[in-house]
Design an enzyme around this catalytic site. Structure first.
Site, PDB file in Angstrom:
ATOM      1  N   VAL A  72       0.848  -1.193   0.000  1.00 51.64           N
ATOM      2  CA  VAL A  72       0.000   0.000   0.000  1.00 51.64           C
ATOM      3  C   VAL A  72       0.884   1.244   0.000  1.00 51.64           C
ATOM      4  O   VAL A  72       1.893   1.296   0.715  1.00 51.64           O
ATOM      5  CB  VAL A  72      -0.902   0.011   1.257  1.00 51.64           C
ATOM      6  CG1 VAL A  72      -1.635   1.330   1.397  1.00 51.64           C
ATOM      7  CG2 VAL A  72      -1.901  -1.142   1.204  1.00 51.64           C
ATOM      8  N   CYS A  73       0.501   2.243  -0.796  1.00 55.72           N
ATOM      9  CA  CYS A  73       1.171   3.548  -0.743  1.00 55.72           C
ATOM     10  C   CYS A  73       0.103   4.630  -0.853  1.00 55.72           C
ATOM     11  O   CYS A  73      -1.096   4.352  -0.741  1.00 55.72           O
ATOM     12  CB  CYS A  73       2.221   3.667  -1.850  1.00 55.72           C
ATOM     13  SG  CYS A  73       1.521   3.761  -3.514  1.00 55.72           S
ATOM     14  N   ALA A  74       0.524   5.866  -1.098  1.00 57.20           N
ATOM     15  CA  ALA A  74      -0.436   6.967  -1.125  1.00 57.20           C
ATOM     16  C   ALA A  74      -1.335   6.933  -2.353  1.00 57.20           C
ATOM     17  O   ALA A  74      -2.558   7.059  -2.260  1.00 57.20           O
ATOM     18  CB  ALA A  74       0.293   8.308  -1.047  1.00 57.20           C
ATOM     19  N   MET A 100      -3.936   4.764  -0.960  1.00 50.55           N
ATOM     20  CA  MET A 100      -4.784   5.180   0.164  1.00 50.55           C
ATOM     21  C   MET A 100      -5.807   6.228  -0.250  1.00 50.55           C
ATOM     22  O   MET A 100      -6.808   6.426   0.427  1.00 50.55           O
ATOM     23  CB  MET A 100      -3.922   5.687   1.316  1.00 50.55           C
ATOM     24  CG  MET A 100      -3.135   4.589   2.022  1.00 50.55           C
ATOM     25  SD  MET A 100      -4.205   3.336   2.801  1.00 50.55           S
ATOM     26  CE  MET A 100      -4.829   4.256   4.219  1.00 50.55           C
TER      27      MET A 100
END
Length: 377
Positions: A72-74, A100
């Site tokens: 998961v990242c931004a 996210m």
């Protein structure tokens, strides 16, 4: 092995089903600590992407070999690259599509109440802890506290073969951008808000309404002025069955009254609301709030966020047998916690004095919900 792409819905369904997940979050440490995908069955590893540019060798001993790794990242790009590195090592990997940002924007619909006069749906915005509602009666629908994703409500109304005729906001929201005004423009519905909240566009002032009737008076909505979270907060009491409590009462606490810089003064209003207005409502009424803090703690057996008023009173000592002095002190102490990110700019947009393009709105809303004085039991 090939990398799998997962949507926010797919990951949430796994969380909802109680599946054990391993998430490698490659955002920076502060962002991860501030806000992440929550779940009791989730194990996390947070390693910033910049520490992995040269490869994933140094974290391989911290990565399980026998289960899928969700990266998961931004916004997606960094997580995709890291997932591919792990896949090259022979591990089963996936990444969150849209990062996210997509988690922040995902909503799911759940039926929460039905009788011969109305059906009520709750829309859960899982990444923000925001809740909105659709009340269907006959051929019409009323929307409570809509998010800016207006297509979701229009689609839900289409599915039920009803027309959205009324939209209410319980207060001027500080942590997310309301879809009320836009949805009203798109559907021709009446949009209601307290005039005292200071909005500068056209709407119907709730001060002028004791109730909103539609569809052969089968659904009564009585606006109870319930200041506390903001001076113009209201709750909506529906058919003596349901209390849409806005940000005044939550399953696990009360709304925080400090966002206007007058914590003690507004806490006295909140005390009056809880002890003199809400105290008149019977224990069997179901409270449906506009926010929650922890999905797994607050979701009930029926699968939605809500609880009887009697049960909430039992769980929250602050709602009974407290002097006004003790109540104000407790609320003022809890109000020292962090405020919602960008809340002044978001309030400006919701008031109609500021504008923001879609991308700017996304950026403003990123982050957790911080509108509650939670876990007061």
């Amino acid at each position: 092995m090939s990398v799998t792409v997962k949507t926010a819905k797919e990951i949430f369904d796994q969380v909802l089903n109680g599946e054990e997940l391993f998430i490698l979050d490659v955002r920076n440490t502060d962002d991860f600590k501030d806000w992440k995908i929550e779940g009791k069955q989730i194990k996390y590893l947070n390693v910033p992407y910049f520490d992995l540019i040269d490869g994933v060798e140094e974290i391989m001993d911290q990565i399980p070999k026998d289960k899928e790794i969700i990266v998961v990242c931004a916004k997606e790009g960094s997580s995709k690259m890291v997932a591919e590195m792990l896949s090259d090592k022979g591990l089963a990997t996936s990444y969150l599509k849209g990062g996210m940002k997509s988690w922040s924007e995902y909503l799911y619909k759940k039926e929460v109440y039905k009788d011969d006069k109305m059906t009520v749906f709750q829309f859960v915005r899982v990444g923000k802890g925001c809740l909105s509602y659709m009340v269907v009666s006959g051929e019409e629908a009323l929307i409570v506290d809509p998010s800016r994703f207006t297509e979701i409500y229009k689609k839900a109304a289409e599915d039920e073969d009803v027309k959205i005729t009324h939209i209410v906001d319980s207060h001027l929201h500080a942590d997310h951008i309301s879809g009320g005004r836009v949805l009203a423009e798109e559907t021709g519905a009446n949009y209601y808000l307290m005039k005292s909240e200071g909005a500068v566009f056209d709407f119907k002032a709730l001060e002028n309404y004791n109730k909103i009737d539609f569809e052969q008076v089968s659904l009564e909505v009585i606006a109870i002025k319930t200041p506390g979270h903001t001076p113009g907060s209201v709750s909506f009491f529906v058919n003596d069955k349901l209390l849409f409590s806005g940000d005044t009462i939550f399953v696990s606490g009360l709304g925080r009254p400090d966002l206007g810089g007058k914590a003690r003064e507004w806490a006295k209003d909140l005390y009056d609301t809880v002890y003199n207005k809400v105290s008149q409502i019977t224990d069997d009424v179901i409270v449906l709030p506009s926010h929650y803090a922890d999905f797994e703690d607050e979701v009930n057996r029926a699968g939605y966020i809500g609880e009887t008023l009697g049960e909430i009173r039992k769980q929250n000592e602050i709602m009974s047998n407290q002097s006004i002095e003790d109540f104000v002190e407790h609320v003022a102490q809890s109000a020292s916690s962090e405020t919602p990110p960008n809340f002044e700019e978001i309030i400006g947009i919701n008031r109609g004095v500021e504008k923001a393009a879609e991308e700017k709105q996304q950026e403003l809303e990123i982050g957790p919900n911080r509108c509650a004085v939670h876990h007061t039991h």
